[in-house]
Motif scaffolding. Structure first.
Motif, PDB file in Angstrom:
ATOM      1  N   LEU A  21       0.820  -1.210   0.000  1.00  0.00           N
ATOM      2  CA  LEU A  21       0.000   0.000   0.000  1.00  0.00           C
ATOM      3  C   LEU A  21       0.858   1.265   0.000  1.00  0.00           C
ATOM      4  O   LEU A  21       1.903   1.314   0.658  1.00  0.00           O
ATOM      5  N   PRO A  22       0.425   2.308  -0.731  1.00  0.00           N
ATOM      6  CA  PRO A  22       1.143   3.576  -0.663  1.00  0.00           C
ATOM      7  C   PRO A  22       0.819   4.301   0.652  1.00  0.00           C
ATOM      8  O   PRO A  22      -0.073   3.873   1.398  1.00  0.00           O
ATOM      9  N   ALA A  23       1.512   5.364   0.942  1.00  0.00           N
ATOM     10  CA  ALA A  23       1.216   6.210   2.103  1.00  0.00           C
ATOM     11  C   ALA A  23       1.319   7.657   1.644  1.00  0.00           C
ATOM     12  O   ALA A  23       1.928   7.946   0.595  1.00  0.00           O
ATOM     13  N   ALA A  24       0.694   8.551   2.414  1.00  0.00           N
ATOM     14  CA  ALA A  24       0.734   9.970   2.052  1.00  0.00           C
ATOM     15  C   ALA A  24       0.845  10.812   3.312  1.00  0.00           C
ATOM     16  O   ALA A  24       0.351  10.430   4.376  1.00  0.00           O
ATOM     17  N   ALA A  25       1.528  11.948   3.188  1.00  0.00           N
ATOM     18  CA  ALA A  25       1.693  12.848   4.331  1.00  0.00           C
ATOM     19  C   ALA A  25       1.841  14.273   3.836  1.00  0.00           C
ATOM     20  O   ALA A  25       2.145  14.501   2.655  1.00  0.00           O
ATOM     21  N   VAL A  26       1.604  15.221   4.738  1.00  0.00           N
ATOM     22  CA  VAL A  26       1.885  16.614   4.423  1.00  0.00           C
ATOM     23  C   VAL A  26       2.859  17.141   5.475  1.00  0.00           C
ATOM     24  O   VAL A  26       2.723  16.846   6.667  1.00  0.00           O
ATOM     25  N   ALA A  27       3.887  17.842   5.012  1.00  0.00           N
ATOM     26  CA  ALA A  27       4.911  18.394   5.899  1.00  0.00           C
ATOM     27  C   ALA A  27       4.740  19.900   5.965  1.00  0.00           C
ATOM     28  O   ALA A  27       4.596  20.555   4.927  1.00  0.00           O
ATOM     29  N   MET A  28       4.730  20.440   7.194  1.00  0.00           N
ATOM     30  CA  MET A  28       4.527  21.878   7.385  1.00  0.00           C
ATOM     31  C   MET A  28       5.769  22.494   8.024  1.00  0.00           C
ATOM     32  O   MET A  28       6.364  21.899   8.926  1.00  0.00           O
ATOM     33  N   PHE A  29       6.136  23.669   7.537  1.00  0.00           N
ATOM     34  CA  PHE A  29       7.375  24.310   7.983  1.00  0.00           C
ATOM     35  C   PHE A  29       7.116  25.739   8.477  1.00  0.00           C
ATOM     36  O   PHE A  29       6.241  26.428   7.944  1.00  0.00           O
ATOM     37  N   GLY A  30       7.919  26.176   9.443  1.00  0.00           N
ATOM     38  CA  GLY A  30       7.829  27.540   9.957  1.00  0.00           C
ATOM     39  C   GLY A  30       8.785  28.475   9.257  1.00  0.00           C
ATOM     40  O   GLY A  30       9.404  29.336   9.882  1.00  0.00           O
ATOM     41  N   SER A  31       8.934  28.284   7.958  1.00  0.00           N
ATOM     42  CA  SER A  31       9.774  29.148   7.136  1.00  0.00           C
ATOM     43  C   SER A  31       9.200  29.076   5.731  1.00  0.00           C
ATOM     44  O   SER A  31       8.682  28.026   5.332  1.00  0.00           O
ATOM     45  N   SER A  32       9.286  30.169   4.981  1.00  0.00           N
ATOM     46  CA  SER A  32       8.787  30.122   3.611  1.00  0.00           C
ATOM     47  C   SER A  32       9.749  29.362   2.697  1.00  0.00           C
ATOM     48  O   SER A  32       9.435  29.085   1.557  1.00  0.00           O
ATOM     49  N   ASP A  33      10.927  29.046   3.238  1.00  0.00           N
ATOM     50  CA  ASP A  33      11.906  28.271   2.474  1.00  0.00           C
ATOM     51  C   ASP A  33      12.821  27.555   3.460  1.00  0.00           C
ATOM     52  O   ASP A  33      13.907  28.039   3.777  1.00  0.00           O
ATOM     53  N   ALA A  34      12.356  26.400   3.961  1.00  0.00           N
ATOM     54  CA  ALA A  34      13.078  25.686   5.019  1.00  0.00           C
ATOM     55  C   ALA A  34      14.406  25.118   4.527  1.00  0.00           C
ATOM     56  O   ALA A  34      15.314  24.890   5.308  1.00  0.00           O
ATOM     57  N   GLY A  35      14.535  24.908   3.205  1.00  0.00           N
ATOM     58  CA  GLY A  35      15.747  24.338   2.625  1.00  0.00           C
ATOM     59  C   GLY A  35      15.853  22.851   2.923  1.00  0.00           C
ATOM     60  O   GLY A  35      15.325  22.378   3.935  1.00  0.00           O
ATOM     61  N   THR A  36      16.468  22.103   2.006  1.00  0.00           N
ATOM     62  CA  THR A  36      16.665  20.663   2.218  1.00  0.00           C
ATOM     63  C   THR A  36      18.098  20.304   1.864  1.00  0.00           C
ATOM     64  O   THR A  36      18.584  20.651   0.787  1.00  0.00           O
ATOM     65  N   ILE A  37      18.776  19.641   2.784  1.00  0.00           N
ATOM     66  CA  ILE A  37      20.105  19.099   2.504  1.00  0.00           C
ATOM     67  C   ILE A  37      19.980  17.588   2.619  1.00  0.00           C
ATOM     68  O   ILE A  37      19.748  17.059   3.703  1.00  0.00           O
ATOM     69  N   SER A  38      20.082  16.905   1.477  1.00  0.00           N
ATOM     70  CA  SER A  38      20.027  15.444   1.478  1.00  0.00           C
ATOM     71  C   SER A  38      21.355  14.925   2.017  1.00  0.00           C
ATOM     72  O   SER A  38      22.423  15.373   1.587  1.00  0.00           O
TER      73      SER A  38
END
Ligand SMILES: *[C@@H]1O[C@H](CO)[C@@H](O)[C@H](O)[C@H]1NC(C)=O
Length: 211
Positions: free
Chosen positions: A157-174
């Motif tokens: 089964l697939p899964a789904a989520a929504v991620a919320m951030f306290g910045s208009s551009d939280a940035g992502t470093i993989s």
């Protein structure tokens, strides 16, 4: 002995540090909202406050994918967010799909599971790992700047989520790409990870930076 000037200095230092601690979002703006210079303010309507980019998710095809499909609404995709200190992302996980370890340097993340079950975790600055199994509609917090991940352990089964951030551009470093796809020399990585250059070359190849 404490002189008046040192106590003033101490008060000032404490005041400034508490101000810095309190201000955890993006810098405040001095207007209701910010309009990009390319937009004529008189043309701003309700459309400016509306993001329809998630409609594409209706036709998302997860077949054959191993990583979560992440769709962002940051200030880049949704310009009204400039200066508002909020943004969101949706995540669709294929069966057995993962969102590999990564960091958001500018915000904590609240993850709301909408469908299915997710194993999530983060590592704090003492290297302590916190893992949890979430089921829709559970909510989980990843503290700002800490390495974290999500896995859909269901093979069917697939899964789904929504991620919320306290910045208009939280940035992502993989972590995989930020370390192994970053251009840092193989011999430095080989020493850092106590392995040989051939192993590093193999990992680097699998983690070319996103273009
Ligand atoms: C979804 O993607 C898979 C693999 O790329 C492909 O075989 C399949 O036809 C696609 N399904 C739809 C409905 O587009």
């Amino acid at each position: 002995m404490e002189t008046p000037s040192t106590s003033i200095l101490l008060t000032l230092t404490l005041t400034i540090s508490s101000l810095v601690l309190v201000r955890s979002g993006d810098p405040d703006i001095l207007s209701d909202f910010l309009i990009p210079p390319t937009l004529d303010p008189s043309t701003v309507t309700r459309q400016f406050f509306t993001f329809t980019g998630f409609r594409n998710l209706r036709k998302a095809n997860l077949t054959g994918k191993t990583n979560a499909l992440i769709t962002k609404a940051t200030k880049k995709e949704f310009p009204v967010l400039h200066g508002q200190s909020v943004s969101v992302a949706t995540l669709l996980y294929p069966p057995s799909g993962i969102n590999p370890p990564h960091i958001h340097p500018r915000s904590a993340e609240l993850l709301l599971v909408l469908q299915g079950e997710l194993e999530v975790g983060f590592v704090d600055s003492t290297n302590k790992l916190f893992v949890q199994t979430l089921r829709a509609p559970d909510l989980f917090l990843f503290p700002k700047g800490l390495v974290h991940f999500q896995v859909n352990n269901d093979a069917h089964l697939p899964a789904a989520a929504v991620a919320m951030f306290g910045s208009s551009d939280a940035g992502t470093i993989s972590i995989p790409r930020g370390v192994f796809g970053s251009g840092i020399k193989d011999d430095i990585l080989a020493k850092a990870f106590a392995t040989d250059k051939e192993t590093i070359a193999k990992i680097v190849e699998a983690n070319e930076p996103l273009t």
